[in-house]
Design an enzyme around this catalytic site. Structure first.
Site, PDB file in Angstrom:
ATOM      1  N   ILE A 153       0.825  -1.275  -0.069  1.00 34.71           N
ATOM      2  CA  ILE A 153       0.096   0.114   0.023  1.00 34.71           C
ATOM      3  C   ILE A 153       0.896   1.179   0.010  1.00 34.71           C
ATOM      4  O   ILE A 153       0.587   2.254  -0.594  1.00 34.71           O
ATOM      5  CB  ILE A 153      -1.108   0.055   1.085  1.00 34.71           C
ATOM      6  N   ILE A 228      -4.090   5.487   6.808  1.00 36.17           N
ATOM      7  CA  ILE A 228      -4.817   4.716   6.279  1.00 36.17           C
ATOM      8  C   ILE A 228      -4.350   3.314   6.814  1.00 36.17           C
ATOM      9  O   ILE A 228      -4.486   2.061   5.901  1.00 36.17           O
ATOM     10  CB  ILE A 228      -4.675   4.643   4.633  1.00 36.17           C
ATOM     11  N   ARG A 230      -4.046   1.509  10.643  1.00 28.81           N
ATOM     12  CA  ARG A 230      -4.958   1.403  11.670  1.00 28.81           C
ATOM     13  C   ARG A 230      -4.877   2.354  12.680  1.00 28.81           C
ATOM     14  O   ARG A 230      -3.716   3.028  12.890  1.00 28.81           O
ATOM     15  CB  ARG A 230      -4.487  -0.099  12.437  1.00 28.81           C
ATOM     16  N   GLU A 259     -12.951   2.068  16.590  1.00 28.68           N
ATOM     17  CA  GLU A 259     -13.924   2.434  15.653  1.00 28.68           C
ATOM     18  C   GLU A 259     -15.039   1.363  15.756  1.00 28.68           C
ATOM     19  O   GLU A 259     -14.835   0.075  15.788  1.00 28.68           O
ATOM     20  CB  GLU A 259     -13.433   2.427  14.229  1.00 28.68           C
ATOM     21  N   HIS A 277     -13.580   4.424   7.808  1.00 28.46           N
ATOM     22  CA  HIS A 277     -12.730   3.218   7.478  1.00 28.46           C
ATOM     23  C   HIS A 277     -13.098   2.636   5.950  1.00 28.46           C
ATOM     24  O   HIS A 277     -13.716   1.335   5.921  1.00 28.46           O
ATOM     25  CB  HIS A 277     -12.782   2.139   8.504  1.00 28.46           C
TER      26      HIS A 277
END
Length: 311
Positions: A153, A228, A230, A259, A277
């Site tokens: 990522i 982006i 955790r 969350e 998220h």
């Protein structure tokens, strides 16, 4: 008789249909399945769960026949990989298929924050445009991007940022020999040399709160944070203090601790863009993730090693 599979959280209907066709699917999130699940505990050999839900050691211990935990996502922080391995339980994830969408949401957060997109939307909707000018945003071109965690990522984000004319640097937990971007020796050193610090690092016990007050001070009053990864890789108390005290310039956040029950302070924090998220939340990616989950479960029951086993 169909093999028993425990489903911790809902999947796309298309994916659940495939699992239902091949397995006796017990839905943990459905109260009406509770009695059935209790009766099936000794027979359940596979668990399908999400990265945010995982599977606790208590639940693993309740399932003596368990052989595979198939995670619909790439996060493994909610599963004790060593404990699972000690019980000969494989853990699988869905790598690769969500990389582009998660990188895209990071770029979107950065654009929204630097170009003040949410503010502009409200400015127009509330009829303020005829009364006053809108504050200037900040250009992406020429800005320095620091990527904390250069996995799939992080690399995808960096390639996208290069297209905007940004300069890329990174810090990674292990040395990389095949990367042309500049590396820094610590997260704080990276932050001090970044206009935008984007957090892509995997969540583990060693990376919890890795973005702390020291890193945020190094990022500085004009720097912005994009997360982006955790929520728990960022010290949220330090982040809220930094936002409210002007220690950093802003934050774009797709992930949070606890969350969806996030800290109320975020709703009032200045210069923030918040999303629920939604990094991998596209139809195409969730379908591809679900298919990979099914492939892992099918491989296990066929007596093969699931293709994306991580432990």
């Amino acid at each position: 008789m169909k093999p028993d599979v425990l489903l911790v959280e809902p999947l796309m209907p298309e994916i659940e249909d495939v699992l239902d066709a091949n397995y006796r699917l017990h839905r943990l999130y459905r109260a009406s399945d509770a009695v059935e699940i209790e009766a099936a505990l000794s027979h359940i050999k596979a668990v399908v769960t999400g990265g945010g839900s995982g599977l606790s050691n208590d639940w693993i211990s309740k399932l003596p026949a368990l052989g595979v935990i198939a995670i619909n996502g790439v996060g493994t922080d909610k599963v004790d990989l060593k404990f699972a391995r000690s019980r000969n339980i494989g853990v699988t994830t869905t790598p690769g298929v969500l990389t582009d969408d998660v990188a895209d949401i990071g770029i979107g957060l950065m654009l929204a924050l630097l170009r003040r997109v949410p503010e502009g939307d409200q400015f127009v909707r509330l009829g303020r445009w005829p009364q006053s000018g809108f504050p200037l945003g900040r250009s992406l071109k020429g800005k320095r991007i620091g990527i904390l965690g250069l996995g799939q990522i992080g690399k995808a984000f960096g390639r996208r940022a290069e297209a905007f004319g940004m300069t890329i640097s990174y810090w990674n937990r292990s040395p990389l020999t095949d990367c042309i971007w500049n590396s820094f020796p610590s997260p704080a050193a990276l932050a001090a040399n970044s206009d935008v610090l984007v957090v892509c690092i995997a969540a583990t016990s060693s990376t919890q709160d890795i973005v702390d007050a020291t890193v945020l001070r190094a990022l500085g009053k004009d720097g912005v944070l994009i997360n982006i990864s955790r929520g728990n890789v960022v010290d949220e108390t330090a982040l809220l203090d930094a936002l409210n005290d002007g220690v950093i310039g802003g934050a774009g956040l797709d992930v949070f601790v606890n969350e969806p029950n996030i800290r109320s302070g975020f709703s009032k924090a200045p210069n923030t863009v918040l999303t629920p998220h939604q990094g991998s939340a596209t139809y195409e990616t969730r379908l591809a993730m679900g298919k990979l989950v099914v492939a892992n479960v099918d491989a296990y029951f066929a007596g093969a090693t699931p293709p994306t086993t991580v432990n």
